[in-house]
Design a protein around this motif. Structure first.
Motif, PDB file in Angstrom:
ATOM      1  N   GLY A  31      50.476  62.095   1.851  1.00 53.41           N
ATOM      2  CA  GLY A  31      51.786  62.187   2.498  1.00 53.41           C
ATOM      3  C   GLY A  31      52.071  63.587   2.997  1.00 53.41           C
ATOM      4  O   GLY A  31      52.596  63.779   4.111  1.00 53.41           O
ATOM      5  N   ALA A  32      51.715  64.607   2.212  1.00 54.25           N
ATOM      6  CA  ALA A  32      51.921  65.987   2.648  1.00 54.25           C
ATOM      7  C   ALA A  32      51.077  66.304   3.873  1.00 54.25           C
ATOM      8  O   ALA A  32      51.537  66.965   4.821  1.00 54.25           O
ATOM      9  N   ILE A  33      49.837  65.801   3.906  1.00 51.06           N
ATOM     10  CA  ILE A  33      48.976  66.048   5.058  1.00 51.06           C
ATOM     11  C   ILE A  33      49.504  65.323   6.295  1.00 51.06           C
ATOM     12  O   ILE A  33      49.476  65.861   7.417  1.00 51.06           O
ATOM     13  N   ILE A  34      50.002  64.099   6.117  1.00 46.80           N
ATOM     14  CA  ILE A  34      50.555  63.346   7.254  1.00 46.80           C
ATOM     15  C   ILE A  34      51.778  64.049   7.826  1.00 46.80           C
ATOM     16  O   ILE A  34      51.965  64.114   9.053  1.00 46.80           O
ATOM     17  N   VAL A  35      52.622  64.600   6.957  1.00 51.02           N
ATOM     18  CA  VAL A  35      53.793  65.343   7.448  1.00 51.02           C
ATOM     19  C   VAL A  35      53.352  66.558   8.266  1.00 51.02           C
ATOM     20  O   VAL A  35      53.920  66.855   9.331  1.00 51.02           O
ATOM     21  N   LEU A  36      52.325  67.267   7.796  1.00 52.82           N
ATOM     22  CA  LEU A  36      51.810  68.405   8.562  1.00 52.82           C
ATOM     23  C   LEU A  36      51.242  67.969   9.910  1.00 52.82           C
ATOM     24  O   LEU A  36      51.484  68.623  10.942  1.00 52.82           O
ATOM     25  N   MET A  37      50.520  66.868   9.926  1.00 56.63           N
ATOM     26  CA  MET A  37      49.942  66.379  11.182  1.00 56.63           C
ATOM     27  C   MET A  37      51.031  65.972  12.172  1.00 56.63           C
ATOM     28  O   MET A  37      50.948  66.303  13.367  1.00 56.63           O
ATOM     29  N   LEU A  38      52.053  65.258  11.700  1.00 56.51           N
ATOM     30  CA  LEU A  38      53.136  64.845  12.589  1.00 56.51           C
ATOM     31  C   LEU A  38      53.928  66.036  13.100  1.00 56.51           C
ATOM     32  O   LEU A  38      54.313  66.089  14.287  1.00 56.51           O
ATOM     33  N   SER A  39      54.174  67.020  12.223  1.00 52.05           N
ATOM     34  CA  SER A  39      54.910  68.212  12.660  1.00 52.05           C
ATOM     35  C   SER A  39      54.126  68.973  13.724  1.00 52.05           C
ATOM     36  O   SER A  39      54.686  69.429  14.742  1.00 52.05           O
ATOM     37  N   TYR A  40      52.833  69.121  13.497  1.00 56.63           N
ATOM     38  CA  TYR A  40      51.990  69.822  14.472  1.00 56.63           C
ATOM     39  C   TYR A  40      51.933  69.054  15.784  1.00 56.63           C
ATOM     40  O   TYR A  40      51.955  69.642  16.875  1.00 56.63           O
ATOM     41  N   MET A  41      51.893  67.719  15.702  1.00 56.13           N
ATOM     42  CA  MET A  41      51.878  66.902  16.920  1.00 56.13           C
ATOM     43  C   MET A  41      53.185  67.026  17.696  1.00 56.13           C
ATOM     44  O   MET A  41      53.181  67.112  18.943  1.00 56.13           O
ATOM     45  N   VAL A  42      54.308  67.057  16.997  1.00 57.10           N
ATOM     46  CA  VAL A  42      55.603  67.182  17.675  1.00 57.10           C
ATOM     47  C   VAL A  42      55.721  68.534  18.384  1.00 57.10           C
ATOM     48  O   VAL A  42      56.180  68.625  19.535  1.00 57.10           O
TER      49      VAL A  42
END
Length: 236
Positions: A31-42
């Motif tokens: 979940g922490a990695i997914i949040v980082l990926m989504l933030s970087y994508m945004v």
């Protein structure tokens, strides 16, 4: 009920359950990695939308199409077409932003996401191996305990068999040496000689049995010990 018992004892379903439980245990880290990926994508969606909307309106014309394009770049699907379209429009420097996005999003975050799953699966496999070793060690220990518990009864049976053997041996000596001029004392010496040979053979068998039990006990101890590698290194 028989169908449920079959499913319960099915190893395939046990493996599926282990996979599902491993995924659930990995949710916090993933979940922490997914949040980082989504933030970087945004963040990169906003940058690509502002910088390259005129160069490639079909891919960067609005936020939805930009996010879709960046997800496509995450899978490395036709990323060169994105570069060629903007380069032909005069925005050759898009390659810098594509490199930064793909390198961090795919080769760092996505690889880290897979690494967390693989690490948790490896921990689950090692835990199952340890449980199997402990189960086998307990079974061997129980079997050894049963053998020691049955030892008194076996000793009584051995004593009775020994008395029967002595009677049988005396009868054989009397029959075999009846036609010869042997005194009772000589017959007793012959009897004691055969008795000593039988005792030596019996003690040798007991020694071999105890040696085997001791070797199995030591093997069980090293298999069940969680610090097996440390103990082996110390011995070396």
């Amino acid at each position: 009920m028989q169908v449920f018992k079959i499913f319960k004892n099915n190893r395939f379903l046990d493996n599926i359950q282990n996979i599902f439980m491993t995924c659930l245990q990995s949710l916090q880290s993933m979940g922490a990695i997914i949040v980082l990926m989504l933030s970087y994508m945004v963040v990169f969606s906003i940058m690509f939308r502002e910088l390259f909307a005129e160069a490639d309106p079909r891919r960067f014309g609005n936020m939805f199409s930009t996010v879709y394009t960046l997800f496509q770049l995450l899978t490395l699907d036709d990323w060169t077409l994105v570069y060629f379209s903007s380069r032909d429009a005069g925005y050759w420097h898009i390659i810098i932003f594509l490199f930064l996005y793909i390198f961090v999003e795919h080769f760092i975050f996505f690889t880290l996401f897979i690494a967390v799953l693989v690490d948790n699966f490896q921990l689950t496999i090692n835990q199952r191996k340890e449980e199997r070793k402990q189960t086998m060690a307990l079974r061997k220990t129980d079997s050894l305990s049963e053998e020691f518990a049955d030892a008194p009864g076996k000793a009584d049976e051995t004593q009775q068999e020994r008395e029967d053997d002595e009677t049988f041996l005396m009868r054989i000596i009397d029959e075999h040496y009846s036609g010869q001029n042997h005194t009772p004392r000589e017959k007793m010496l012959i009897f004691y000689c055969f008795q000593l040979l039988a005792a030596i053979e019996h003690n040798l068998y007991v020694f071999q049995t105890q040696h085997t039990i001791l070797s199995e006990t030591i093997d069980c101890f090293f298999e069940a010990s969680p610090h097996e590698n440390i103990m082996k290194s110390d011995v070396q």
